[in-house]
Design an enzyme around this catalytic site. Structure first.
Site, short mmCIF file in Angstrom:
data_model
loop_
_atom_site.label_atom_id
_atom_site.label_comp_id
_atom_site.label_asym_id
_atom_site.label_seq_id
_atom_site.Cartn_x
_atom_site.Cartn_y
_atom_site.Cartn_z
N GLY A 242 67.90 23.96 9.20
CA GLY A 242 69.26 24.80 8.17
C GLY A 242 69.56 25.51 9.53
N ALA A 243 68.72 25.27 10.70
CA ALA A 243 69.08 26.04 12.19
C ALA A 243 70.72 26.89 11.96
CB ALA A 243 68.82 25.76 13.00
N GLY B 295 70.72 30.72 9.82
CA GLY B 295 69.99 30.30 11.01
C GLY B 295 70.25 30.25 12.56
N ILE C 41 63.28 30.04 2.22
CA ILE C 41 64.51 31.29 2.10
C ILE C 41 65.46 30.63 1.32
CG2 ILE C 41 66.40 32.12 3.66
CD1 ILE C 41 64.60 32.70 5.48
N HIS D 102 62.67 36.87 -6.47
CA HIS D 102 63.99 36.68 -6.16
C HIS D 102 65.19 36.81 -7.12
CE1 HIS D 102 66.16 37.86 -2.56
NE2 HIS D 102 66.93 37.06 -2.68
N GLY E 283 74.56 30.15 9.00
CA GLY E 283 74.83 31.85 8.63
C GLY E 283 73.24 32.22 8.76
N ARG F 3 65.70 46.63 1.89
CA ARG F 3 66.61 46.78 1.47
C ARG F 3 66.41 47.92 0.62
NH1 ARG F 3 69.08 41.29 -1.14
NH2 ARG F 3 71.07 40.89 0.25
N ASP G 37 64.42 42.19 0.17
CA ASP G 37 64.03 43.11 -1.39
C ASP G 37 63.67 44.17 -0.91
OD1 ASP G 37 65.59 40.92 -2.99
OD2 ASP G 37 63.46 39.41 -2.70
N ASP H 293 68.87 20.68 12.21
CA ASP H 293 70.00 20.91 10.45
C ASP H 293 70.87 19.50 10.82
OD1 ASP H 293 72.77 21.91 9.26
OD2 ASP H 293 71.98 23.40 9.96
N MET I 32 69.52 39.21 6.27
CA MET I 32 68.30 38.05 5.85
C MET I 32 67.31 37.53 7.20
SD MET I 32 66.31 36.30 3.21
CE MET I 32 65.20 35.55 3.99
#
Ligand SMILES: NC(=O)C1=CN([C@@H]2O[C@H](COP(=O)(O)OP(=O)(O)OC[C@H]3O[C@@H](n4cnc5c(N)ncnc54)[C@H](O)[C@@H]3O)[C@@H](O)[C@H]2O)C=CC1
Ligand SMILES: O=C([O-])CC(=O)C(=O)O
Length: 335
Positions: free
Chosen positions: A24-25, A30, A133, A193, A28, A169, A166, A50, A244
């Site tokens: 998934g590189a 990745g 993720i 999550h 957004g 944040r 988490d 990807d 992220m």
């Protein structure tokens, strides 16, 4: 030596380090995550996979003068070569939320994506550490576990749902309230999550601080809804990507330092464990050369946290069961 020969020398492992794949590189998360991993001195080989635009991302990233060799893989036919021999596989593949959606609304698309990618991991690098993720994490991690069990290669010590955002944040918001540098703050975040399953344990925060009831209510709500805050601010253009990528790189770096033999690496992550009656839970874990080496109990909770813990269990249980069923009794294909 020609450039091609030099690349080949580095690719054979001349630079010490680990082999990392990002699935998934081109997305957004990745893309910035790929940049951060390309900058890591612990990475020798970086495989970017990807179903879209990996050649472009690789052409761009390969011009950065850090030692990791980067290679691109596009589409399902190249999943195997992308995964062969990897030490760490990071998975941010799948669709993000739009305003008004819950993370569970992503299940129908992302469950199948994660299943296929983990089938690839089971076949091509079954000993790799896996960082998931893709949302809904509460269900995608149980999906991954079931796929790995089916393939006969499940090692619960090597499978992690990434909940570092988490913690990132919580540390940031708590630092704002108590007025210190966020780098000095450490707040364990347990549970899962999504919404109320995210359970910040402010009573265990360091540095020690006595929060007022009003501060506890504000911080708990902001930490549990941090993802939604970003989704709403982006107005349909996706969810958290930069924070992220930062969190995923931080967690991946911890996994690599542990693989290298560094001791005392402790992170919160959503893992297969028995700290509650649920089969998966985010808790503090100590990571070593073979993955999870120690799972820490939840520790002392105050009345407010105990109440939050009991409240989250039914939702987390349902999300886990949904993931398990998806693999054990897959929905009939649409005709
Ligand atoms: N665990 C966490 O704390 C967080 C999780 N997320 C989740 O991460 C996921 C990705 O988010 P973004 O990067 O913003 O989304 P994005 O849509 O920008 O990128 C996703 C990427 O996955 C790729 N993809 C789709 N199907 C694929 C497949 N079968 N194999 C490989 N790649 C595939 C797409 O082509 C795209 O490049 C979402 O599910 C999101 O909810 C997002 C933020 C925080
Ligand atoms: O909120 C979302 O959909 C993405 C996410 O998991 C987060 O930012 O924590």
């Amino acid at each position: 030596m020609t450039g091609v020969e030099r690349e080949a020398t580095r690719a054979r492992g001349a630079a010490p380090g680990f082999k990392v794949a990002i699935l998934g590189a081109a997305g957004g998360i990745g893309q910035p995550l790929s940049l951060l991993m390309k900058m890591s001195p612990l990475v020798s080989t970086l495989h970017l996979y990807d179903v879209f635009n990996t050649p472009g991302v690789v052409a761009d990233l390969s011009h950065t003068n850090t030692s990791a060799v980067v290679r691109g893989f596009l589409g399902n036919d190249q999943l195997g070569p992308a995964l062969d021999g990897m030490d760490l596989v990071i998975i941010p593949a799948g669709v993000p939320r739009k305003p008004g959606m819950t993370r569970d609304d992503l299940f129908n698309i992302n469950a199948g994506i994660v299943r296929t990618l983990i089938e690839g991991v089971a076949k091509h690098c079954p000993r790799a550490i896996i960082n998931i993720i893709s949302n809904p994490v509460n269900s995608t991690v149980p999906i991954a576990a079931e796929v790995l069990k089916k393939a006969g290669v499940y090692d619960p010590k090597r499978l992690f749902g990434v909940t570092t955002l988490d913690v990132v944040r919580a540390n940031t918001f708590v630092a704002d309230v108590i007025g210190v540098d966020p780098k000095m703050v450490d707040v364990p975040v347990l549970g899962g999550h999504a919404g109320i399953t995210i359970l910040p344990i402010l009573s265990q925060a360091t540095p020690k601080f006595t929060f007022t009831d009003k501060e506890v209510a504000y911080l708990t709500n902001r930490i549990q809804n941090g993802g939604t805050e970003v989704v709403e601010a982006k107005k349909g253009a996706g969810s958290a990507t930069l924070s992220m990528a930062y969190a995923a790189a931080k967690f991946a770096e911890s996994c690599l330092r542990a693989l290298q033999g560094e001791s005392g690496i402790v992170e919160c992550a959503y893992v297969d464990c028995e700290v509650t009656e649920l089969p998966f839970f985010a808790t503090k874990v100590r990571i070593g050369r073979s993955g999870i080496e120690e799972i820490y109990p939840l520790g002392p909770l105050n009345a407010h946290e105990r109440e939050g813990l009991e409240k989250l269990k039914p939702e987390l249980h349902e999300s886990i069961q949904k993931g398990v069923k998806f693999v054990q009794n897959p929905p009939a294909p649409k005709s």
